[in-house]
Design an enzyme around this catalytic site. Structure first.
Site, PDB file in Angstrom:
ATOM      1  N   LYS A 112    -117.203 -34.966 -35.724  1.00  0.00           N
ATOM      2  CA  LYS A 112    -117.141 -34.230 -34.464  1.00  0.00           C
ATOM      3  C   LYS A 112    -116.794 -32.768 -34.724  1.00  0.00           C
ATOM      4  O   LYS A 112    -115.998 -32.451 -35.624  1.00  0.00           O
ATOM      5  CB  LYS A 112    -116.094 -34.896 -33.564  1.00  0.00           C
ATOM      6  CG  LYS A 112    -116.046 -34.415 -32.126  1.00  0.00           C
ATOM      7  CD  LYS A 112    -115.046 -35.270 -31.356  1.00  0.00           C
ATOM      8  CE  LYS A 112    -114.877 -34.834 -29.914  1.00  0.00           C
ATOM      9  NZ  LYS A 112    -113.936 -35.714 -29.186  1.00  0.00           N
ATOM     10  N   SER A 193    -115.474 -37.514 -24.859  1.00  0.00           N
ATOM     11  CA  SER A 193    -115.951 -36.229 -25.344  1.00  0.00           C
ATOM     12  C   SER A 193    -116.679 -36.325 -26.689  1.00  0.00           C
ATOM     13  O   SER A 193    -117.338 -35.370 -27.108  1.00  0.00           O
ATOM     14  CB  SER A 193    -114.768 -35.258 -25.492  1.00  0.00           C
ATOM     15  OG  SER A 193    -113.866 -35.687 -26.503  1.00  0.00           O
ATOM     16  N   THR A 214    -108.371 -38.620 -26.899  1.00  0.00           N
ATOM     17  CA  THR A 214    -107.103 -38.404 -26.219  1.00  0.00           C
ATOM     18  C   THR A 214    -106.920 -39.469 -25.140  1.00  0.00           C
ATOM     19  O   THR A 214    -105.872 -40.067 -25.015  1.00  0.00           O
ATOM     20  CB  THR A 214    -107.049 -36.994 -25.601  1.00  0.00           C
ATOM     21  OG1 THR A 214    -107.323 -36.025 -26.616  1.00  0.00           O
ATOM     22  CG2 THR A 214    -105.681 -36.723 -24.997  1.00  0.00           C
ATOM     23  N   GLY A 216    -109.985 -42.088 -23.889  1.00  0.00           N
ATOM     24  CA  GLY A 216    -111.319 -42.609 -23.654  1.00  0.00           C
ATOM     25  C   GLY A 216    -112.444 -41.962 -24.428  1.00  0.00           C
ATOM     26  O   GLY A 216    -113.595 -42.394 -24.323  1.00  0.00           O
ATOM     27  N   SER A 217    -112.166 -40.948 -25.216  1.00  0.00           N
ATOM     28  CA  SER A 217    -113.251 -40.138 -25.791  1.00  0.00           C
ATOM     29  C   SER A 217    -113.935 -40.735 -27.012  1.00  0.00           C
ATOM     30  O   SER A 217    -114.941 -40.187 -27.472  1.00  0.00           O
ATOM     31  CB  SER A 217    -112.725 -38.744 -26.139  1.00  0.00           C
ATOM     32  OG  SER A 217    -112.478 -38.019 -24.966  1.00  0.00           O
TER      33      SER A 217
END
Length: 549
Positions: A112, A193, A214, A216-217
Site C-alpha cells: 500500500k 482504504s 485502522t 475496516g480498511s
C-alpha cells in the site's frame, strides 16, 4: 491450475533444480499457473523447477498492471528496480545460494502507498504533499519483506490518507493515484482504504499485497474484492514509517487469494520492532506461531464459534448474503465446530460515540511525530496536520473543496491531541465498550474461539480493542441484483456479481487460531472460485517465457 507431478519439488531441494531458463521437455506449457489464481506453492514450484524465473514473473505482473491501469487505477507506482532485483535473485537461485532464504524468495508483492520504502519509489498516502519526500530509512515492514527475499513490485493505490481526510469523497480515490475501481461489475466501488491492494490481489497484479487497517480498511476491501484479508492484532506487525492515522488502532496485514498465502505473508512481516513500542506486547517471547502450519483441514474441529445476531439485520430481512451466511453456519457445524447463537455484546451499541474525536486526536499527534518528523527530505516543508490541510486546500489536483478536509478540520477545531486527559477519558471508556462489554467479554464469557458474521457486518469492536479479524470469500450477489450508487455518486457500491465474505474475529494475538478456522472453511467451500471478475488482465507467464531468449 494444478502443477504436473514432474516438478513438485520440496522447497529445500536445491540440488534437484535445473538450470534457469531451461524448461523440461516433460513439462507442458499448459502447466504454467494462471496468474489470476496462482498460489505461492505453485509459483514456488515453478521457480524452483526452472519452468520460469523471477524476471519472467515480474515482467508478467508489470504487463498485467499496465493492461488494466487505465480502467482500474489499482497501482500508483511500479518499482523501477524490480526487474534488476529479480535478476539478482535468479542469479542467486542459479548458483544455488538462495535455498535457505525462505518461501517468498523472488516473489513479487505490492504494498500500500503509505508504507515507506527507501528506494526510487514515492510513499504518498495518495497525496501530492508527499511526492518527492524521502524517509530516512525503510519502514520495518519493507525491511522485513526484503529480508524474506520479496520483490517489492510497487505501491498500490488507496483511499487518500487511508480514508481519513474527507467526510465527502469516494473509496479508492487519491489525488496522486486517481480513482481505483473494483473488477467485478461496472464502476465497482472497491471499498477502502486498502483499495488498490484488494483489487491487485484479486486479479493477479501480484502474488499478494499488503494493506493497512485502522477500522475496516483491510477487511472491507478484501470482502468486496473476493480475497482473504488478515487484520492482525495491533502490535503484531510494526507501523514504523507507515503513514499513520492512529497509533492505537493502526495495523499492517496481508491481502491474498488464499488463507495459506495470507499466512505466508503474515509470517514474513510479524514480529517485534524496537521502533514501535506496541510490538512489545507480543506474548510469544521465544518464537512466533507457525501461521502456515495452522492451515489444517480439520481446523474447525472442536472450535466454539459465536454468532452476535445484534450485528446483523433483523431476522425477517433476507438476502442472498444472509442466506449464504446461514449456509456457512451449517458448514461450520458439519466440520466439527460448535456454533453458539445470539451472543451478546452490549458495548456494540455505544462504540461509535467517541470514534471521530479519538481518531482525530491520534492523527493530529501521530502524522507529525510518527511520520513527518522521520523524513530525510520534505519538499513541501509540511510538519503538522494544519499545514497539511493548508497545502491540500491550495493544490488544485487535491480536488478541494469537492472533496473536503472536514475530518482534519474537526480534529484541529477540537484542540486536543492524544496526550490530553480529555482524550484518555474518552479512550478508556471506548476500550471498555469494545473489550469487557464487547468482543473480549463475549469471547471470554462464552468460552469462544471466535465470533463470526458476514464481513461487511463486522463491528468496529475489534478495531478499537486492537484484536484480529480474518475474512474469507463466501460468494457473490446474483445477476439480478440491482446496481446502486455510493454516497459521492461516482461509483456503484452494490451490483450483480459483488463478492462478499465471511469474517472471523478473535482474542488478542489469536491469529493462529483464526487461520485454522478460516483455512478449514475455505477448503470446504472453495467459494472464491464461484465469483469471477468482469475485468481481468490477459498476460500470462507462458506468453513471456515462450518469447525468452
Amino acid at each position: 491450475m494444478i502443477f504436473s507431478t514432474v516438478f513438485k519439488l520440496s522447497l529445500g531441494a536445491c540440488s534437484l533444480l535445473p538450470s534457469l531458463g531451461v524448461v523440461s521437455a516433460t513439462v507442458r506449457r499448459d502447466d504454467f499457473p494462471s496468474l489470476l489464481d496462482a498460489t505461492l506453492d505453485e509459483l514456488r514450484h515453478g521457480l524452483d523447477a526452472g519452468l520460469f524465473t523471477s524476471v519472467d514473473l515480474t515482467k508478467a505482473y508489470i504487463a498485467r498492471i499496465n493492461e488494466v491501469a487505465g480502467e482500474l487505477h489499482a497501482v500508483n507506482e511500479i518499482n523501477p528496480d524490480a526487474l534488476s532485483i529479480a535478476a539478482r535473485m535468479d542469479a542467486a537461485r542459479k548458483n544455488k545460494t538462495a535455498c535457505s532464504r525462505g518461501p517468498l524468495y523472488g516473489i513479487p508483492v505490492l504494498i500500500k502507498d503509505n508504507i515507506a520504502t527507501l528506494d526510487k519509489m514515492n510513499n504518498t498516502a495518495g497525496s501530492f504533499a508527499l511526492v518527492g519526500a524521502r524517509p530516512k530509512e525503510d519502514s520495518t515492514i519493507a525491511a522485513k519483506l526484503r529480508k524474506a527475499g520479496v520483490i517489492i513490485l510497487g505501491k498500490a493505490n488507496l483511499s487518500q490518507w487511508a480514508n481519513y481526510r474527507s467526510a465527502r469523497t469516494s473509496n479508492g480515490w487519491s489525488a496522486y493515484g486517481g480513482q481505483t475501481k473494483g473488477a467485478y461489475f461496472r464502476d465497482q466501488d472497491p471499498s477502502g482504504s486498502s483499495s488498490g491492494s484488494g483489487v491487485s490481489s484479486s486479479i493477479g497484479l501480484a502474488w499478494a499485497a499488503l494493506g493497512t487497517e485502522t477500522d475496516g480498511s483491510i477487511i472491507s476491501p478484501s470482502n468486496v474484492n473476493n480475497v482473504v484479508g488478515i487484520k492482525p492484532s495491533v502490535g503484531l506487525t510494526s507501523r514504523y514509517l507507515v503513514v499513520p492515522i492512529s497509533e492505537h488502532q493502526d495495523t499492517v496485514g496481508p491481502m491474498a487469494r488464499t488463507v495459506k498465502d495470507a499466512a505466508y505473508l503474515l509470517s514474513a512481516i510479524a514480529g517485534a520492532d524496537k521502533n514501535d513500542n506496541y510490538t512489545s506486547s507480543i506474548p510469544f517471547k521465544e518464537r512466533l506461531p507457525d501461521y502456515v502450519a495452522a492451515c489444517k483441514d480439520d481446523g474447525l474441529r472442536g472450535k466454539r464459534i459465536g454468532v452476535p445476531r445484534s450485528w446483523l439485520p433483523p431476522r425477517q430481512f433476507t438476502s442472498p448474503l444472509l442466506q449464504a451466511f446461514e449456509n456457512a453456519l451449517e458448514v461450520l457445524r458439519s466440520e466439527g465446530a460448535t456454533v453458539v447463537d445470539d451472543i451478546e455484546t452490549p458495548g456494540h451499541e455505544r462504540i461509535g460515540e467517541f470514534t471521530d474525536p479519538i481518531l482525530g486526536a491520534d492523527m493530529l499527534t501521530d502524522v507529525a511525530s510518527h511520520y513527518f518528523n522521520h523524513l530525510k527530505t520534505n519538499p513541501r516543508n509540511i510538519t503538522t496536520l494544519k499545514q497539511l490541510q493548508a497545502f491540500t486546500q491550495k493544490f488544485p489536483k487535491e480536488e478541494w473543496p469537492a472533496r473536503d478536509t472536514q475530518l482534519w478540520q474537526d480534529a484541529i477545531d477540537r484542540g486536543f491531541d492524544n496526550t490530553s486527559p480529555r482524550f484518555w477519558s474518552m479512550y478508556t471508556e471506548q476500550l471498555n465498550f469494545a473489550g469487557p462489554q464487547g468482543i473480549l467479554g463475549a469471547l471470554k464469557n462464552n468460552s469462544l474461539d471466535a465470533l463470526v458474521v458476514p464481513s461487511d457486518m463486522m463491528s468496529s469492536l475489534p478495531a478499537v480493542v486492537g484484536s484480529p479479524v480474518i475474512t474469507v470469500p463466501l460468494g457473490g450477489q446474483p445477476d439480478w441484483w440491482p446496481e446502486g450508487k455510493n454516497e459521492f455518486g461516482n461509483l456503484n457500491a452494490v451490483g450483480p456479481n459483488l463478492p462478499f465474505g465471511l469474517a472471523f474475529a478473535g482474542d488478542l494475538f489469536s491469529e493462529e487460531k483464526l487461520i485454522e478456522i478460516a483455512y478449514a472453511f475455505e477448503q470446504k467451500t472453495k467459494a472464491r472460485g464461484t465469483v469471477q471478475p468482469l475485468v481481468k488482465p490477459k498476460t500470462e507467464l507462458r506468453d513471456l517465457v515462450g518469447k525468452r531468449g
